[in-house]
Design an enzyme around this catalytic site. Structure first.
Site, PDB file in Angstrom:
ATOM      1  N   ASP A 126       0.835  -1.191   0.000  1.00  0.00           N
ATOM      2  CA  ASP A 126       0.000   0.000   0.000  1.00  0.00           C
ATOM      3  C   ASP A 126       0.876   1.248   0.000  1.00  0.00           C
ATOM      4  O   ASP A 126       1.991   1.238   0.528  1.00  0.00           O
ATOM      5  CB  ASP A 126      -0.889   0.036   1.246  1.00  0.00           C
ATOM      6  CG  ASP A 126      -1.949  -1.049   1.241  1.00  0.00           C
ATOM      7  OD1 ASP A 126      -2.202  -1.622   0.174  1.00  0.00           O
ATOM      8  OD2 ASP A 126      -2.502  -1.315   2.327  1.00  0.00           O
ATOM      9  N   ARG A 127       0.349   2.306  -0.552  1.00  0.00           N
ATOM     10  CA  ARG A 127       1.110   3.557  -0.623  1.00  0.00           C
ATOM     11  C   ARG A 127       1.674   3.995   0.730  1.00  0.00           C
ATOM     12  O   ARG A 127       2.847   4.365   0.815  1.00  0.00           O
ATOM     13  CB  ARG A 127       0.227   4.655  -1.220  1.00  0.00           C
ATOM     14  CG  ARG A 127       0.928   5.994  -1.331  1.00  0.00           C
ATOM     15  CD  ARG A 127       0.057   7.023  -2.011  1.00  0.00           C
ATOM     16  NE  ARG A 127       0.788   8.265  -2.221  1.00  0.00           N
ATOM     17  CZ  ARG A 127       0.339   9.288  -2.928  1.00  0.00           C
ATOM     18  NH1 ARG A 127      -0.851   9.222  -3.501  1.00  0.00           N
ATOM     19  NH2 ARG A 127       1.060  10.372  -3.068  1.00  0.00           N
TER      20      ARG A 127
END
Length: 260
Positions: free
Chosen positions: A67-68
């Site tokens: 995930d970012r």
């Protein structure tokens, strides 16, 4: 083979490469960096895939995702054939991932959560995806490494606030699995703006200048897809993580970890 975290000057190198051979390259992805271009973030100009490609001088293929807001070990293949082998290894659960996280509350010493997760589409990225997908099996194991009680009333219900440093070991790889599982257990990850607790996120920002989600992919263990040699890839922690560990006297809890 034990691949230790390298010391790279971030002012001269846009990414930190922690392992590279003729078939693979692994980086320590910084929090906030997208893996690749996305319709959700049209204004972004830095992406892990492009930065890695530029650093090693050849095309690279993503074989898993982070995930970012998550930092840590991100692995790429240098050919489509190796990428297929690695993707199969992830799918067949032949890759072991260990994450570090700081969560709200005191977690039990160890345990597992087997809680299926429904498909949660992104407004743009999954615009044309089917919404009728059944919930997918999702299993996460955890170990509690350290705990602290602070004399701050972040919640109106309590005079103090408790947090745990935990190791998370996902058995499956569903979208936002660790973040959603911790929310389900009422121990959200600190700094998670989608599945976390805003009061505790704000407290960490104001009290400790911590502006990131405290979830880090610390190690990745697998067999090399070409040589078969065991690989243990490790990613070091950034300044914000280290500041929290030092503030809470948790440094030894992390340094004393035996990954496998």
């Amino acid at each position: 083979m034990d691949i230790e975290n390298g010391n790279v000057d971030q002012n001269t190198d846009p990414i930190e490469i922690i392992y590279e051979d003729e078939f693979l390259v692994a980086i320590n992805k910084e929090a906030g960096l997208l893996v690749h271009r996305s319709w959700l973030d049209k204004g972004e100009t830095r992406f892990a895939l492009q930065l890695t490609r530029d650093a090693v001088g050849c095309h690279v293929f993503p074989v898993h995702r982070l995930d970012r807001p998550t930092s840590g070990v991100l692995l790429f293949a240098k050919s489509s054939s190796v990428a297929r082998s690695l993707t199969e290894a992830f799918t067949e659960r032949k890759v072991t991932k260990h994450y570090l996280a700081v969560v709200r509350g005191y977690m039990p010493e160890q345990g597992s959560i087997d809680h299926a997760l429904s498909f949660k589409p992104d407004a743009i990225a999954d615009k044309f995806a089917s919404l009728d997908k059944p919930a997918q099996e999702a299993v996460t194991h955890w170990q509690s490494l350290a705990q602290i009680e602070l004399s701050f009333a972040v919640s109106r219900k309590h005079d103090t606030s408790r947090y745990s440093l935990i190791r998370l070991i996902p058995e499956t790889g569903r979208k936002h699995q660790l973040r959603r599982h911790m929310k389900h257990l009422f121990h959200p990850i600190v700094g998670d703006t989608s599945h976390g607790d805003g009061r505790h996120n704000r407290f960490f920002r104001s009290q400790y200048d911590c502006t990131r989600m405290l979830l880090h992919a610390q190690t990745l263990a697998l067999s090399h897809p070409v040589t078969g040699e065991p690989l243990l890839l490790k990613a070091g922690l950034d300044d914000q993580w280290m500041r929290i560990l030092e503030e809470f006297d948790w440094v030894e809890s992390v340094e004393g970890l035996v990954p496998y």
